[in-house]
Design an enzyme around this catalytic site. Structure first.
Site, short mmCIF file in Angstrom:
data_model
loop_
_atom_site.label_atom_id
_atom_site.label_comp_id
_atom_site.label_asym_id
_atom_site.label_seq_id
_atom_site.Cartn_x
_atom_site.Cartn_y
_atom_site.Cartn_z
N THR A 8 19.86 28.42 -11.22
CA THR A 8 18.47 27.96 -11.17
C THR A 8 18.04 27.80 -9.73
O THR A 8 18.87 27.49 -8.86
CB THR A 8 18.30 26.62 -11.92
N GLY A 12 15.72 20.01 -8.76
CA GLY A 12 15.89 18.89 -9.69
C GLY A 12 16.89 19.24 -10.77
O GLY A 12 17.79 18.45 -11.10
N GLU A 41 11.90 37.31 -13.27
CA GLU A 41 10.58 37.20 -13.90
C GLU A 41 10.75 36.62 -15.32
O GLU A 41 11.52 37.17 -16.12
CB GLU A 41 9.89 38.57 -13.97
N ASP A 70 16.20 27.16 -19.36
CA ASP A 70 14.76 27.37 -19.46
C ASP A 70 14.20 26.21 -20.27
O ASP A 70 14.68 25.93 -21.38
CB ASP A 70 14.41 28.71 -20.12
N PHE A 153 11.99 14.88 -11.56
CA PHE A 153 11.13 15.93 -11.01
C PHE A 153 10.08 16.29 -12.07
O PHE A 153 10.07 15.72 -13.17
CB PHE A 153 11.95 17.17 -10.59
N TYR A 155 7.40 16.68 -14.68
CA TYR A 155 6.52 15.78 -15.44
C TYR A 155 7.14 14.39 -15.66
O TYR A 155 6.56 13.57 -16.38
CB TYR A 155 6.17 16.43 -16.79
N ASP A 156 8.31 14.12 -15.07
CA ASP A 156 9.01 12.86 -15.36
C ASP A 156 8.17 11.60 -15.18
O ASP A 156 8.24 10.69 -16.02
CB ASP A 156 10.29 12.75 -14.51
N LYS A 176 18.98 9.22 -17.35
CA LYS A 176 18.28 10.46 -17.74
C LYS A 176 19.31 11.44 -18.30
O LYS A 176 19.04 12.14 -19.28
CB LYS A 176 17.52 11.07 -16.55
N ARG A 182 17.89 18.24 -21.40
CA ARG A 182 18.93 19.01 -20.69
C ARG A 182 20.32 18.43 -20.99
O ARG A 182 21.29 19.18 -21.19
CB ARG A 182 18.62 18.94 -19.18
P1 ITT Z 1 14.34 28.08 -12.77
O1 ITT Z 1 13.64 29.07 -13.66
O2 ITT Z 1 14.78 28.63 -11.47
O3 ITT Z 1 15.46 27.35 -13.49
P2 ITT Z 1 11.85 26.61 -13.07
O4 ITT Z 1 11.35 25.30 -12.53
O5 ITT Z 1 10.94 27.80 -12.93
O6 ITT Z 1 13.27 26.91 -12.38
P3 ITT Z 1 11.52 26.72 -15.93
O7 ITT Z 1 10.89 28.05 -15.89
O8 ITT Z 1 12.54 26.43 -16.98
O9 ITT Z 1 12.26 26.41 -14.55
O10 ITT Z 1 10.35 25.64 -15.96
C1 ITT Z 1 10.56 24.42 -16.50
C2 ITT Z 1 9.43 23.48 -16.07
O11 ITT Z 1 9.31 22.46 -17.08
C3 ITT Z 1 9.79 22.75 -14.78
O12 ITT Z 1 9.34 23.44 -13.63
C4 ITT Z 1 9.09 21.41 -14.99
O13 ITT Z 1 7.73 21.51 -14.66
C5 ITT Z 1 9.22 21.19 -16.50
N1 ITT Z 1 10.46 20.45 -16.79
C6 ITT Z 1 11.60 20.95 -17.34
N2 ITT Z 1 12.53 20.00 -17.42
C7 ITT Z 1 11.99 18.89 -16.90
C8 ITT Z 1 12.47 17.57 -16.70
O14 ITT Z 1 13.72 17.23 -16.98
N3 ITT Z 1 11.63 16.69 -16.17
C9 ITT Z 1 10.37 17.01 -15.84
N4 ITT Z 1 9.84 18.23 -15.97
C10 ITT Z 1 10.65 19.17 -16.51
#
Ligand code: ITT
Length: 194
Positions: A8, A12, A41, A70, A153, A155-156, A176, A182
């Site tokens: 990733t 966060g 992508e 994801d 990070f 929306y937490d 958490k 997760r």
């Molecule tokens: P990678 O694809 O590189 O892993 P990304 O941030 O683009 O990073 P995602 O496409 O899975 O990852 O997007 C998930 C989004 O959902 C993330 O950027 C946050 O905005 C939100 N999100 C996911 N898990 C979260 C968490 O534990 N707390 C708060 N927001 C979360």
């Protein structure tokens, strides 16, 4: 010792996954550790497709078993949005996490509360040139109109666990990592990793 690439680019997620996997007896490697810059992508129709695509891409390039996540936030009053698009939920390119939280609240103002919501995480583990394993986890709460806490990070700060009266950003990482989407997905991944 076996190595596992945490596939990733989200810092966060890296921190949480490192903590969640620390007792597995595997060497955890980040893309930064191996100087790997890879943007995949995310054009799948589901979390599972995107997670599998990310894990496969990182495994292919690194030659290491790779674990991708994801995830997204689904808000009932927004018909499940932003969901798969959580990382890009803003009309302006270049928006950050704080902009996305403000945008979400803007879209919810005027709708009846509680603004129930859940986080979803799909974790994919790819073995180079072999198969991909998929597991999932969810956690349930509600969106609140003011930010609370500085941890985590995304929306937490606006995701409340009503039974704890704490937002995800008011939890220690250890808490958490017991309650989150997760954490639940990683629990389901442990037998596969073993
Ligand atoms: P990678 O694809 O590189 O892993 P990304 O941030 O683009 O990073 P995602 O496409 O899975 O990852 O997007 C998930 C989004 O959902 C993330 O950027 C946050 O905005 C939100 N999100 C996911 N898990 C979260 C968490 O534990 N707390 C708060 N927001 C979360």
């Amino acid at each position: 010792m076996n190595k596992l690439l945490i596939a990733t680019n989200n810092k966060g997620k890296v921190k949480e996954l490192q903590d969640l996997l620390k007792d597995m007896g595997i060497e955890l490697v980040t893309p930064a550790n191996i100087n790997l810059k890879l943007e995949v992508e995310e054009d799948g129709a589901t979390y599972n497709e995107n997670a599998a695509k990310k894990a496969r891409a990182f495994a292919e390039v690194s030659g290491l078993i790779s674990l991708a996540d994801d995830s997204g936030l689904e808000v009932d009053a927004l018909d499940g949005a932003p969901g798969l698009h959580s990382a890009r939920y803003h009309p302006k390119p270049g928006a950050n996490d704080a902009d996305r939280r403000a945008y979400m609240i803007e879209n919810l103002i005027g709708k009846p509360r509680p603004w129930t919501a859940h986080f979803h995480a799909t974790i994919a583990i790819a073995v180079p040139a072999k198969d991909v394993h998929i597991v999932e986890g969810n956690c349930y709460g509600e969106i609140i109109p003011e930010e609370r806490g500085t941890g985590g990070f995304g929306y937490d700060p606006i995701f409340l666990f009503p039974e704890l009266n704490k937002t995800m950003a008011e939890l220690e990482m250890e808490e958490k990592n017991r309650l989150s989407h997760r954490a639940k997905a990683v629990m389901n991944a442990i037998p596969i990793l073993k």
